[in-house]
Design a protein around this motif. Structure first.
Motif, short mmCIF file in Angstrom:
data_model
loop_
_atom_site.label_atom_id
_atom_site.label_comp_id
_atom_site.label_asym_id
_atom_site.label_seq_id
_atom_site.Cartn_x
_atom_site.Cartn_y
_atom_site.Cartn_z
N LEU A 173 19.08 80.86 -19.79
CA LEU A 173 19.98 81.51 -20.76
C LEU A 173 20.89 82.57 -20.14
O LEU A 173 22.02 82.77 -20.60
N ALA A 174 20.43 83.26 -19.11
CA ALA A 174 21.20 84.40 -18.58
C ALA A 174 22.65 84.04 -18.23
O ALA A 174 23.56 84.82 -18.52
N PRO A 175 22.90 82.86 -17.60
CA PRO A 175 24.30 82.57 -17.24
C PRO A 175 25.20 82.35 -18.46
O PRO A 175 26.41 82.34 -18.32
N ARG A 176 24.61 82.14 -19.63
CA ARG A 176 25.39 81.79 -20.81
C ARG A 176 25.63 82.97 -21.76
O ARG A 176 26.27 82.81 -22.79
N VAL A 177 25.08 84.12 -21.46
CA VAL A 177 25.16 85.24 -22.41
C VAL A 177 25.53 86.52 -21.67
O VAL A 177 25.44 86.60 -20.45
N ARG A 178 25.96 87.53 -22.46
CA ARG A 178 26.31 88.79 -21.81
C ARG A 178 25.12 89.75 -21.80
O ARG A 178 25.10 90.71 -21.04
N ARG A 179 24.16 89.48 -22.66
CA ARG A 179 22.97 90.35 -22.66
C ARG A 179 21.77 89.51 -23.09
O ARG A 179 21.88 88.66 -23.97
N LEU A 180 20.65 89.75 -22.45
CA LEU A 180 19.47 88.93 -22.71
C LEU A 180 18.23 89.81 -22.58
O LEU A 180 18.04 90.48 -21.58
N GLU A 181 17.41 89.80 -23.64
CA GLU A 181 16.13 90.50 -23.54
C GLU A 181 15.01 89.54 -23.93
O GLU A 181 15.10 88.83 -24.93
N ILE A 182 13.98 89.54 -23.11
CA ILE A 182 12.82 88.67 -23.35
C ILE A 182 11.58 89.55 -23.25
O ILE A 182 11.43 90.29 -22.28
N TRP A 183 10.74 89.50 -24.25
CA TRP A 183 9.49 90.26 -24.17
C TRP A 183 8.39 89.55 -24.95
O TRP A 183 8.66 88.68 -25.77
N HIS A 184 7.17 89.90 -24.64
CA HIS A 184 6.02 89.40 -25.38
C HIS A 184 5.41 90.53 -26.19
O HIS A 184 5.31 91.66 -25.68
N THR A 185 5.01 90.25 -27.41
CA THR A 185 4.15 91.18 -28.13
C THR A 185 2.88 90.45 -28.53
O THR A 185 2.94 89.34 -29.08
N ALA A 186 1.75 91.07 -28.20
CA ALA A 186 0.45 90.51 -28.61
C ALA A 186 -0.10 91.38 -29.73
O ALA A 186 -0.50 92.52 -29.50
N TYR A 187 -0.06 90.85 -30.95
CA TYR A 187 -0.62 91.56 -32.10
C TYR A 187 -2.14 91.37 -32.10
O TYR A 187 -2.66 90.41 -31.52
N ASN A 188 -2.83 92.27 -32.76
CA ASN A 188 -4.27 92.11 -32.96
C ASN A 188 -4.53 92.19 -34.45
O ASN A 188 -4.48 93.28 -35.03
N HIS A 189 -4.78 91.05 -35.07
CA HIS A 189 -4.98 91.02 -36.51
C HIS A 189 -6.46 91.25 -36.80
O HIS A 189 -7.31 90.51 -36.32
N ALA A 190 -6.74 92.31 -37.56
CA ALA A 190 -8.14 92.61 -37.94
C ALA A 190 -8.47 91.76 -39.16
O ALA A 190 -8.00 92.03 -40.26
N LEU A 191 -9.26 90.73 -38.96
CA LEU A 191 -9.57 89.77 -40.03
C LEU A 191 -11.03 89.94 -40.47
O LEU A 191 -11.86 90.46 -39.72
N PRO A 192 -11.34 89.51 -41.71
CA PRO A 192 -12.69 89.75 -42.24
C PRO A 192 -13.81 89.09 -41.43
O PRO A 192 -14.94 89.57 -41.45
N GLY A 193 -13.53 88.00 -40.74
CA GLY A 193 -14.59 87.34 -39.97
C GLY A 193 -14.04 86.11 -39.29
O GLY A 193 -12.85 85.80 -39.40
N PRO A 194 -14.90 85.39 -38.55
CA PRO A 194 -14.43 84.22 -37.79
C PRO A 194 -13.82 83.13 -38.69
O PRO A 194 -12.90 82.43 -38.26
N GLU A 195 -14.31 83.00 -39.95
CA GLU A 195 -13.74 81.98 -40.85
C GLU A 195 -12.25 82.26 -41.07
O GLU A 195 -11.45 81.35 -41.23
N ALA A 196 -11.91 83.56 -41.10
CA ALA A 196 -10.51 83.92 -41.33
C ALA A 196 -9.64 83.56 -40.13
O ALA A 196 -8.46 83.28 -40.29
N VAL A 197 -10.24 83.55 -38.93
CA VAL A 197 -9.48 83.10 -37.76
C VAL A 197 -9.12 81.63 -37.95
O VAL A 197 -7.98 81.21 -37.72
N VAL A 198 -10.11 80.84 -38.41
CA VAL A 198 -9.85 79.41 -38.66
C VAL A 198 -8.77 79.25 -39.73
O VAL A 198 -7.83 78.47 -39.57
#
Lengths: 254, 254
Positions: A173-198
């Protein structure tokens, strides 16, 4: 694949909309005329866009009729049409392509992003967010449970492919744009239990696995999967489990 | 340790202030009376706070006289005092403790956060951001270069200890607050080349290493370090290098 379920997807609306809000907050546009919500889903992201860009013509498109119907009743001021992120064409130049949690589903996300950037007006913005969690336990264990149940071959194509690396995205993408930002965010969702992960992944990453099994097999598969999830996501001191959920964000200004 | 250098720290002001802006955007307070910038540095975060909470009494504190002086001339409307994050006491209840890139320097960040939460007014917010990069090449290679140069023992204590895990932070703070969000963001700074990676960390993580060496040793150490950095951060297609920089964010509402 069967159609998406808006109500199941929206069970975790706060958690899922957080990423859309963070993406929108990073869009460096004070105003816009033509805004497009790519893969708008049930319209939660479209609603954010319509609220921020009150003067803009906001269009949402999605491949799912059920999602489009939910979106229409949620955001009456926007226009919703059927379309695929890899091929959809706008009527004119676009000031903002907003692609929240959708491009991970197209066969070639890098080419899709390149194409969208090419459809932008000068100084237009492409804002993309994709879950980048195929190496997290929540997703690795989908494949592991499939193998443990003897469905390794049948479910081989059900797992989403890993995303491109930050370096690959940057080089493309960099050659095609004048500005480029790429980042990762890792959220941590507090869920009631493993069933909620499913439940959390059931309407998204887990769906292609379940879609290839009949009802009895689905129950057996879910039992294998849930046992592994319970082990990988131990309860914290207050009984809840933390679902780590990494997402990649890309904001490109043409 | 010698005093901090405001000008060197501010060379990468955009990159460093991005994290402060992201932290502030996540503070769920529409208004505030008493706002405290913990470890205010040269005042770039204090300026953001004073702009967002125009009605608030904003106080910044820091251990560095040079940083306090820079902060005073940058944000004349705020009050700046000398103080340490582990022990500083406010005059009254605080609506917002804003601790951007500082608590990683106190000996026990978890206890410091617990203490700050206890000093909050009801519904007050503690917002914390810390670099979480000691396992990144940029930081691992500081220790590796020290060993390669024969200074392994002398520089043994110079590396910052790893932060607590998300689970540990959660277990410690969750019982004390009504709402808690913890997430990581890994930025990717596109820098002109490997030398810029060295410059980026020179006034922060690299400083304790350099402070323990004399001038000739510093030059030799920097050569060893920079060679390793050049290998770990290859140039992209456009010649730039991407410095991945993970940071942890914690927002707690009492």
């Amino acid at each position: 694949m069967s159609d998406w379920s808006p109500s199941s997807y929206l069970t975790f609306e706060d958690e899922r909309t957080r990423a859309a809000r963070d993406l929108l907050a990073a869009v460096p546009l004070a105003e816009a005329r033509a805004v497009v919500d790519v893969g708008c889903g049930p319209g939660n992201s479209t609603e954010l866009l319509a609220r921020r860009y009150t003067e803009a013509a906001v269009t949402g498109f999605d491949t799912s009729p059920a999602m489009l119907e939910a979106a229409r009743s949620r955001v009456p001021s926007a226009r919703f049409v059927a379309g695929d992120a890899a091929t959809w064409e706008p009527d004119g130049p676009v000031d903002l392509f907003f692609a929240n949690a959708v491009l991970q589903w197209v066969p070639d996300p890098l080419s899709a992003m390149e194409r969208l950037v090419g459809l932008l007006a000068d100084s237009g913005v492409m804002a993309v967010q994709m879950p980048d969690n195929v190496t997290e336990p929540s997703h690795r264990l989908m494949t592991e449970a499939a193998r443990a149940g003897g469905w390794g071959d049948r479910l081989a194509g059900a797992a989403r492919a890993p995303l491109a690396s930050v370096g690959e995205i940057y080089d493309r993408l960099a050659p095609r744009v004048r500005r480029l930002e790429i980042w990762h965010t890792a959220y941590n969702h507090a869920l009631p239990g493993p069933e909620a992960v499913v439940d959390f992944v059931r309407s998204t990453g887990l769906k292609p696995f379940l879609d290839r099994l009949d009802a009895a097999e689905q129950a057996a598969y879910l039992a294998l999967y849930q046992a592994r999830i319970a082990e990988a996501y131990p309860r914290r001191a207050d009984g809840r489990v933390l679902l780590r959920f990494p997402r990649v964000f890309i904001v490109a200004v043409r």
